[in-house]
Scaffold this motif. Sequence first.
Motif, short mmCIF file in Angstrom:
data_model
loop_
_atom_site.label_atom_id
_atom_site.label_comp_id
_atom_site.label_asym_id
_atom_site.label_seq_id
_atom_site.Cartn_x
_atom_site.Cartn_y
_atom_site.Cartn_z
N ALA A 89 -4.93 -8.93 14.70
CA ALA A 89 -5.78 -9.00 12.89
C ALA A 89 -4.28 -8.31 12.07
N LEU A 90 -3.96 -7.45 12.84
CA LEU A 90 -2.47 -6.76 11.82
C LEU A 90 -1.21 -8.08 11.51
N LYS A 91 -0.84 -9.27 13.04
CA LYS A 91 0.12 -10.16 12.48
C LYS A 91 -0.96 -11.14 11.42
N ALA A 92 -2.14 -11.65 11.37
CA ALA A 92 -3.09 -12.40 10.80
C ALA A 92 -2.89 -11.96 9.41
N ALA A 93 -3.09 -10.78 9.19
CA ALA A 93 -2.95 -9.91 7.89
C ALA A 93 -1.57 -10.56 7.34
N ASP A 124 4.29 14.56 6.96
CA ASP A 124 4.34 14.71 8.63
C ASP A 124 3.70 14.18 9.33
N GLY A 125 4.15 12.20 9.08
CA GLY A 125 4.30 11.09 9.93
C GLY A 125 2.16 10.79 10.90
N ARG A 126 1.46 11.61 8.99
CA ARG A 126 0.32 10.78 9.14
C ARG A 126 0.50 9.50 9.00
N PRO A 127 -0.68 8.19 8.99
CA PRO A 127 -0.86 7.05 8.18
C PRO A 127 -1.43 7.60 6.86
N TYR A 128 -0.26 6.98 5.81
CA TYR A 128 -1.67 7.60 4.29
C TYR A 128 -2.20 5.60 4.23
N TYR A 129 -3.35 6.38 4.14
CA TYR A 129 -4.48 5.50 4.43
C TYR A 129 -4.39 4.56 2.91
N GLY A 130 -3.89 5.09 1.64
CA GLY A 130 -3.78 4.20 0.17
C GLY A 130 -3.27 3.28 0.90
N ASP A 131 -2.60 2.93 1.63
CA ASP A 131 -1.82 1.44 1.78
C ASP A 131 -2.92 0.74 3.08
N PRO A 132 -2.81 -0.40 2.08
CA PRO A 132 -3.52 -1.80 2.90
C PRO A 132 -3.10 -2.21 3.99
N ARG A 133 -2.23 -2.07 4.40
CA ARG A 133 -1.74 -2.33 6.18
C ARG A 133 -2.26 -1.21 7.44
N HIS A 134 -2.16 0.32 6.45
CA HIS A 134 -2.69 1.13 7.81
C HIS A 134 -4.10 1.36 7.21
N ALA A 135 -4.82 0.65 5.94
CA ALA A 135 -6.21 0.12 6.52
C ALA A 135 -6.78 -0.12 6.96
N ASP A 171 -7.11 -15.03 -4.04
CA ASP A 171 -5.95 -14.36 -4.92
C ASP A 171 -6.06 -12.17 -4.29
N VAL A 172 -7.09 -12.18 -3.19
CA VAL A 172 -7.65 -11.27 -2.09
C VAL A 172 -5.95 -10.65 -1.73
N ASN A 173 -6.19 -9.63 -1.04
CA ASN A 173 -5.24 -8.28 -1.03
C ASN A 173 -5.52 -9.03 0.88
N PRO A 174 -5.18 -9.64 1.31
CA PRO A 174 -5.47 -9.85 2.79
C PRO A 174 -5.47 -9.04 3.85
N TYR A 175 -4.67 -8.05 4.06
CA TYR A 175 -5.21 -6.84 5.01
C TYR A 175 -6.21 -6.04 4.14
N LEU A 201 -15.24 -6.11 -4.37
CA LEU A 201 -14.87 -5.64 -5.25
C LEU A 201 -13.44 -6.37 -4.48
N ILE A 202 -13.23 -6.20 -2.83
CA ILE A 202 -12.00 -7.05 -2.37
C ILE A 202 -12.01 -8.21 -2.11
N PHE A 203 -13.40 -9.20 -2.40
CA PHE A 203 -13.42 -9.91 -2.50
C PHE A 203 -13.01 -10.82 -3.31
N ALA A 204 -13.15 -10.54 -4.19
CA ALA A 204 -13.10 -10.43 -5.91
C ALA A 204 -12.67 -9.34 -7.05
N PRO A 205 -10.60 -9.47 -7.05
CA PRO A 205 -9.98 -8.18 -7.04
C PRO A 205 -9.74 -7.94 -9.24
N HIS A 206 -10.18 -9.84 -8.82
CA HIS A 206 -10.02 -9.37 -10.25
C HIS A 206 -10.83 -10.63 -11.85
N LEU A 207 -9.97 -10.25 -12.49
CA LEU A 207 -11.26 -10.72 -13.72
C LEU A 207 -11.74 -12.12 -13.70
N ASN A 208 -10.51 -12.83 -13.39
CA ASN A 208 -9.96 -14.17 -12.91
C ASN A 208 -10.97 -14.65 -11.90
#
Length: 448
Positions: free
Chosen positions: A217-221, A107-118, A352-356, A299-306
């Motif tokens: 901030a969106l362009k920076a990400a 229906d055109g709403r942003p999907y906020y599970g998308d990192p860029r929309h977040a 190793d983070v997701n920048p968004y 968890l956002i800043f350190a998302p992986h086991l490593n």
Amino acid sequence: MPPPTIEWLRRNPAVRTVRAAACDLNGIPRGKRMPSRAAERMLSEGTRFPMSALNLDIWGEDIDDSPLVYESGDRDGVLMPTERGFVPMPWLEAPTALLPIWMYHEDGRPYYGDPRHALSRVVKAYRDKGLTAVVAVELEFFLIDDSGRSLQVPISPRSNKRRKAAEILSIRALDAFDTFFTDLYDACEAMDIPADTAISEAGLGQFEINLVHQPDALKAADDAWLFKMLVKGLARRHGFAASFMAKPYQDYAGSGLHTHFSILDSAGGNIFNDGGNKGTDALRHAVAGCLNAMHDSTLIFAPHLNSYDRMVPDSHAPTGLGWAYENRTAAIRIPSGAPAARRIEHRVAGGDVNPYLMLAAILGAALTGIEDGKEPPEPITGNAYAQDLPQIPTEWGDAIDAFEKSATMPRIFGADLIRNMVMTKRQERHYMEELDPQERIDIYLDTV
């Protein structure tokens, strides 16, 4: 920014194929390849793929029991081009364009599970208050020879030698890979990524490149996401690997992704600037917000086991919840310099983070502090590692639990993203426990 048009492809007739790609929770591009003639339809109609495709684990597998898969019939999302438009992919042999896309509901709403929309959701919250975040990021990465049984520094194309030593701020180390860095800067120019200074860092074959600050901030990400793709792809063209994994070598410092930000009011004034060195009440409130959210957003800043191999004392990565003026041992640093440029440096995230998600977590936390008028504890002086500070989680499982149970994270992220992130990381944690250290390095080296 205006919506992208087909003009870029018409000005670049050698481009015969296009990749349309969105960013998943791990920062991995997911999408489709198409002939350039099909791209014009993409601009107006978008494309479709399952909503679950932005919620895959690090191996690219579906998340067990995710409501996005069988429970919903694995329904499609609608993906439309972002305002970025077409960008070249200089790491590929054939001229190729990338078209970044992001996901919407039917229906055109942003999907906020998308990192860029977040992140877009956080940017809107700033805009609704007449505020604009000005953002710059510093990206650290390793150049690696991964052709043998163990990782090592690549052989220099200039000297044909392999120098197995850390070389902080070494011009010689930069010159050893001059052809790579020259090609990298040319590619950044072509992709409109504002690359600034490069330095060698404290790890084996480790370097850092700063991206220039900007009031978007969106362009920076976008820039950080595209830069990571570019560095990894271009390194392979030069015969070695590049990786943003947090800690490829146990005996050397890991890679961070530090973020600098200030906030402008509707008149363009920096709300952190008090004309002196201390900064305003707004700066302290933003610091308090960042510190208050830091434990739960680890968890956002350190998302992986490593990631957690990097976050140990005396390793150039923060471990305590503290802030300071001009002190790189603190999680939050207030750099010195001209008052008009007063800013906050957030030093927790790994490379190793997701920048968004990273920028959403940092800027969202700062805004909660400003909204609540929070006051931070006193700034520390001296070595933060030697002080009795509340600690950042040091175990992946603890960080997952904190993110899930947090009262602060729902003020920043949508419920879908929180749920998806928790399910993804629990699945990855389960399967990572079955792998030996070399297998873990193999999966992280190229993916993050």
